[in-house]
Design a protein around this motif. Structure first.
Motif: not given
Lengths: 986, 199
Positions: A301, A304, A344, B48, B59-62, B66, B68, B81, B85
């Motif tokens: 994080q 990013n 990324n 991502n 997107y991000r998977r938890y 997903y 998105c 992104l 989060h």
């Protein structure tokens, strides 16, 4: 009491959701839902008044059912009732229901707006936010009308809570995007810009989105935001990671706000004020420096968030494209990312570098990373990353590295993902052509391309190689040799056969000296591929054979034998059969001289933009290929022979030398592919250069024109009168009724009210142009029918008819046209028109012809309108007003008030009014904004004087601008008709 | 700007769909299916980001979900992104260790959280403490609890009885203890995965 996160729920809702989740089948689910719907319906309809909680619960259940994908047709009223509850949760559910199930039911909208209005004026920040969120989520025009005035006030009021300001800013943004005409910033502009200085970072974060949108639409009005944004950014960037405690995200101060600030600055050029610019450059340098510092946290994080700012800063640096130092630093930073372990970052670095490559300051710096990028192309697992690598290679390519890059792309092609092959092929073809120093390399490359990825090589690519070979005689011998070798491969792609057939047919003689590629060997090689090829390729090969007969008389007997065989001369395909028959005949009867002339080498193609480039542009959208356009200009290295496919060139050579060889080479079949509208459109272009020399010269010989008009009328000439009597019309067509006028024919008619020349109609087959002239009550119209295809139109027939009472109002005479229109040709038709008395309808023009057997039947309105017979009348102000007063009976006046559908540009307005045919009178109307015109409509029966006044409200905001148009004339029908016609023009 | 936000599980069930531009219902369904197809085939080695029609999806998977966000191609990938989060962190605070079922049973609250953080397709608020405080504030305003719920919570608080938050059945034997949540899943429902472990 411990945290009660789940205590605020609605038990009934939870039970219902559990039930649904426990349903074993879709049917069970539907059954359970229907049961619930019945229950809710009975509750809503019951006598007992529901309390707020129950109402909320049931509305929420309905919402859940809707979100599962079932239709909900009741409960809206109950939801609206919830809006006026004083309890937060009830209100929230009400608003949520409204936002999700927006219904433009007008009654409800009024109630909803009422509730929103109450909440907005409640001064309870929570309720205000709920109401604002609802407006932002729905964003309908009705809401914009109701609240667009109120929200800016809330946004800038001193006593508004911060959270409400945040919602108001974004709510306004939504309304502005949906109905820009209703959101008038005017007086609020500077106070909105100053929200950038707000103490509360959340307010700035929300407001900046609004400001960015408004700035991109009206940069001048908002340009003060630049210095404010720079100082805000500078404060954030230079703060320590703990300064902005609440807005620090994983040790990065306000990352989203920083990104938005940098994005806002991209709406403007670099600041002119030296101090502001210095401060901004300092910020950008600090951001680049921070990228080099060791990370404050190992969490992704943190990096990013930091890199989000960095990439946005780099975008700004590229946008400015004026600081070489920053550009190179950005490039180096991205270079580091190219090898980062985060996919990324590698992806984003490739993407960002692509734009850097086009800057002259950083192009060289980007090139130093070529090895890394090539490596990425070979090894990345994610196809989207590989694609970015290919894009970057393409962008960084120049003379110095072209050979390496093209070679790498070619070798990548062998294993490339299918989804990107076609684009790769185009790119290789373009690079090879653009940076070709020696053409043997170019030919090798393209042939390799066909060998490796033949299926993905589009027509344009192989046309192009042929064009280039034909245009450059230094490469012809080499090309012949190379294709000859390539064709020897046991399995070669059909595209290779096409190129091979064409090139050997033209230049096979250049390698015939070598016994290994003697004429007969060449022929046998080509013919060995013949039977595996599709019809178009076979057709091309047949043309190559006849060319062989010319080049090498010794092959004549062999080839004639082939042509004579049943499989050719009786081929079921008409095209092949025809070619075989014709070529056989040609080779047997024509003398060598004739043969040599007919089968002469193809003339060079005219130089145009590369058709491949055009294709890539179409694929990627504009902007994607600006790089090489600039490059091309700079290096002046675009090769000769570009053309939109071969057919235009062929048509040209056809015209100069009427030799059949021109279309012998099978390129004729490319017409549908490459015969794009621009080239076809040029058919009529010179005729319609408005007010061009042709138009004026036609106007000069007035007298002759007029007498010519009169003559046939007086002597009852051989002109065919009306469509019906035309006995020369082919009977097959006459039996078919004219089609009803096209739906757009009224619109087409309107286009010609204020002009006399132009293109009346165009579709894929046919273009109809018009040139017309009017004198007194007479008019002459020239119609030009252009055949846009390469195939002739047969049974071509046009008729003009006057429906209904128009017959007694207009006298229209036409000459018939030739029933045959050759491909690419244009025929002209003259129509004489006499206006007997004023009229409303327009004559109908019906066109019928057969194209490839299918009957085409098109009806249009002929743009003959009453105003065409205007004679301008100049008069002084006093005269005008006197006449205006004389025409004061109510039926003599026609008036319309209407919205401006175009801008209110004075010159355009004047041009249109003059085009109408009236005289534009200056200094008559006391208000200089208004336009006043006068004219007399000439008909055979009478003359109708006509006065016109047009009043624009130019000061109004765009979108609000209106006109008032007033017509007065001595005849009511004329006033009305002219008024109607003119109202459509502004 | 954000065009839409989708939360889907691996099976393609939609847990949240928030639209910031007009689509008709069929189009929405198509988009949901397409996004699922595009996103679920990608693994950890992939980026991502996915190009999607004329937009892109960040997107991000938890755990099994997903998250998105569909944005314009020119938008900043990493900012969105991390926007995801940040959103998940707020959900996690709000629901005290959020899991997929929280989103199912409290779908109407999730919409409130979304509106708090994203509005009109733009980021509205990024500060988690602030968001949480405000959301908590709302919760205090919860002005009426159903009696049973109230009872259940009180009993749960005193440890006398546990009420399963999934099926709301009472008198379940205690199987799985939850640190901050006194509503405990019954054995049948303990499989719910704590997304917290993945943050």
């Amino acid at each position: 009491m411990p945290a009660v996160s789940k205590g605020d729920g609605m038990r009934g809702l939870a039970v219902f959701i559990s039930d649904i989740r426990n349903c074993k089948s879709k049917e069970a689910e539907i059954k359970r839902i229907n049961k619930e719907l019945a229950n809710i319906r009975s509750k809503f309809k019951g006598d007992k008044a529901l309390d707020g909680y129950s109402k909320k619960k049931y509305v929420c259940k309905l919402l859940f059912i809707f979100l599962l994908g079932h239709d909900i047709d009741f409960g809206h009223m109950e939801a609206v009732n919830l809006l006026s509850s004083n309890k937060y949760t009830e209100k929230q559910i009400g608003y949520l229901f409204i936002s999700v199930l927006v219904n433009s039911n007008s009654e409800l909208i009024r109630l909803i707006n009422n509730a929103i209005k109450n909440d907005l004026s409640s001064r309870n920040p929570t309720f205000m936010c709920l109401a604002l969120h609802c407006i932002a989520n729905v964003g309908s025009r009705e809401m914009a009308e109701a609240f667009a005035g109120e929200i800016p006030r809330i946004l800038v009021a001193g006593d508004t809570m911060d959270s409400v300001k945040q919602s108001a800013a974004l709510c306004l943004l939504r309304l502005y995007k949906a109905s820009p005409d209703l959101v008038l910033m005017g007086e609020w502009t500077s106070r909105v810009v100053h929200l950038l200085n707000d103490q509360h970072m959340g307010v700035v974060t929300a407001a900046i989105s609004l400001i960015t949108c408004l700035s991109s639409k009206n940069p001048d009005e908002f340009k003060t935001c630049v210095s404010l944004a720079v100082s805000r950014l500078s404060r954030i960037v230079s703060s320590a990671s703990t300064d902005l405690q609440d807005y620090t995200y994983y040790f990065v101060p306000a990352p989203w706000l920083s990104c938005k600030l940098l994005r806002l600055l991209q709406c403007y050029p670099p600041p002119e004020d030296g101090a502001v610019k210095g401060r901004l450059v300092e910020c950008l340098e600090t951001i680049l420096n921070k990228a080099q510092e060791p990370p404050k946290s190992k969490k992704v994080q943190h990096s990013n968030a930091k890199n989000a700012i960095l990439f946005e800063a780099i975008s700004l640096i590229i946008h400015y494209d004026s600081e070489p130092n920053l550009l190179v630093r950005a490039c180096n930073q991205l270079g580091q990312f190219l090898q980062h372990r985060e996919t990324n970052l590698r992806y984003l670095a490739l993407e960002s570098m692509c734009t850097l490559a086009s800057s002259e300051f950083s192009h060289e710096a980007v090139k130093t990373h070529i090895e890394t990028v090539i490596n990425a192309l070979k090894t990345e697992r994610d196809v989207s990353v590989r694609q970015r690598a290919a894009d970057l290679l393409y962008a960084m390519c120049d003379r110095s590295n072209a050979k390496q890059i093209v070679a790498e792309m070619l070798s990548y092609l062998e294993t490339a993902d299918y989804s990107i092959r076609e684009e790769m092929v185009l790119k290789v073809a373009i690079l090879a052509e653009k940076y070709a120093v020696d053409y043997s390399w170019y030919v090798d490359t393209i042939l390799n391309l066909i060998r490796i990825a033949g299926d993905y090589v589009s027509e344009e690519v192989w046309y192009r190689v042929i064009q280039i070979v034909i245009n450059r005689d230094d490469v012809q011998g080499y090309a012949a040799k190379t294709v000859f070798e390539a064709l020897q491969a046991p399995a070669c792609h059909e595209n290779m056969v096409k190129v091979g057939g064409y090139i050997l047919g033209e230049f096979g003689n250049l390698i015939a000296g070598d016994p290994r590629s003697s004429p007969l060997v060449q022929f046998n090689l080509l013919h060995s591929k013949f039977h595996l090829c599709s019809v178009p390729t076979r057709a091309l090969l047949l043309s190559a054979y006849i060319k062989f007969i010319n080049l090498f008389p010794e092959t004549k007997a062999t080839i004639q034998e082939v042509l004579r065989s049943d499989s050719q001369i009786r081929n079921s395909d008409v095209e092949l059969q025809q070619r075989a028959v014709e070529y056989l005949k040609l080779s047997s009867i024509a003398s060598t001289d004739v043969l040599a002339t007919v089968l002469e080498e193809m003339p060079p193609f005219p130089e145009r933009e590369s058709s491949i480039l055009a294709k890539l542009k179409k694929k990627k959208g504009p902007g994607a290929v600006t790089v090489e356009l600039e490059d091309g200009k700079e290096r002046g290295e675009l090769n000769g022979g570009g053309d939109r496919g071969g057919d235009a060139a062929i048509a040209a050579s056809n015209a100069s030398t009427p030799s059949p060889s021109a279309d012998l080479l099978g390129l004729r079949s490319t017409a549908p592919v490459s015969g794009t509208t621009p080239s076809a459109g040029s058919l009529l272009v010179d005729v319609f250069s408005e007010a061009g020399p042709s138009a004026t010269s036609a106007g000069v010989n007035d007298d002759g024109f007029l007498s010519a008009l009169h003559a046939p009328e007086a002597s009852d000439s051989p002109l065919v009168e009306g469509p019906g009597d035309s006995d020369s019309a082919p009977p097959t067509v006459a039996s078919e009724d004219p089609a009803p006028p096209l739906p757009e024919s009224d619109e087409l008619l309107n286009k010609f009210v204020c002009k006399n020349n132009g293109v009346l109609f165009e579709n894929q087959l046919l273009q109809i142009g018009i040139k017309s002239e009017y004198r007194q009550n007479l008019g002459r119209m020239y119609l030009f029918y252009g055949n846009k295809t390469s195939v002739q139109f047969v049974s071509f027939n046009t008729t003009v008819s006057c429906p209904g009472e128009l017959q007694s109002q207009l006298n229209v005479q036409t000459k018939t046209v030739e029933p045959l229109v050759e491909g690419g040709a244009q025929v002209q038709q003259v129509i004489n028109i006499e206006c007997l008395t004023d009229f409303i309808d327009a004559p109908l023009l019906n066109i019928k012809f057969r194209y490839g057997g299918a009957l085409q039947n098109i009806s249009l309105k002929l743009p003959v309108t009453i105003n065409k017979f205007f004679q301008p009348t100049e008069m002084a102000a006093a005269d005008f007003f006197q006449r205006w007063k004389q025409l004061s009976q109510p039926q003599q006046e026609a008036q319309k008030i209407f919205k401006a559908s175009h801008g209110m540009d004075t010159e355009v307005l004047k041009a249109k009014l003059l085009g109408l045919g009236t005289a534009l009178l200056e200094n008559v109307d006391p208000n200089p904004e208004n336009y006043v015109c006068a004219g007399v409509i000439q008909t055979k029966a009478q003359q109708v004087g006509c006065l016109l006044r047009l009043e624009p409200n130019a000061q109004a905001q765009p979108g609000e601008q209106m006109y008032r148009l007033t017509l007065r004339s001595s005849k009511d029908t004329v006033s009305q008709r002219v008024c109607d016609l003119l109202a459509e023009q502004f | 700007m954000i065009r839409f936000i989708l939360i889907q599980n691996r099976a393609g069930k939609t847990r949240l769909a928030k639209w910031y531009m007009q689509f008709d219902d069929d189009e929405k369904q198509k988009l949901i299916e397409e996004v699922h197809a595009v996103v679920t085939v990608r693994d950890a080695k992939h980026t991502n980001f996915v190009e999607f029609r004329n937009f892109k999806i960040i997107y991000r998977r938890y755990a099994g979900l997903y998250f998105c966000i569909c944005v314009d191609v020119t938008d900043n990938n990493l900012a969105y992104l991390e926007g995801i989060h940040n959103f998940v962190e707020v959900l996690n605070e709000y629901f005290h260790n959020v899991c997929e079922l929280d989103l199912v049973f409290n779908f109407y609250k999730v919409y409130t959280v979304v509106d708090e953080m994203f509005l009109a397709g733009e980021i509205r608020e990024t500060e988690t403490e602030e968001s949480k405080e405000r959301l908590d504030n709302y919760r205090v305003r919860e002005d009426r609890w159903s009696e049973t719920c109230q009872q259940g919570v009180e009993q749960a608080a005193t440890g006398k009885r546990r009420v399963c938050m999934v099926c709301c059945s009472k008198n379940q034997s205690i199987h799985h203890s939850h640190t901050s949540c006194h509503w405990t899943p019954c054995p049948k429902h303990v499989h719910k995965v704590q997304m917290n472990n993945y943050i």
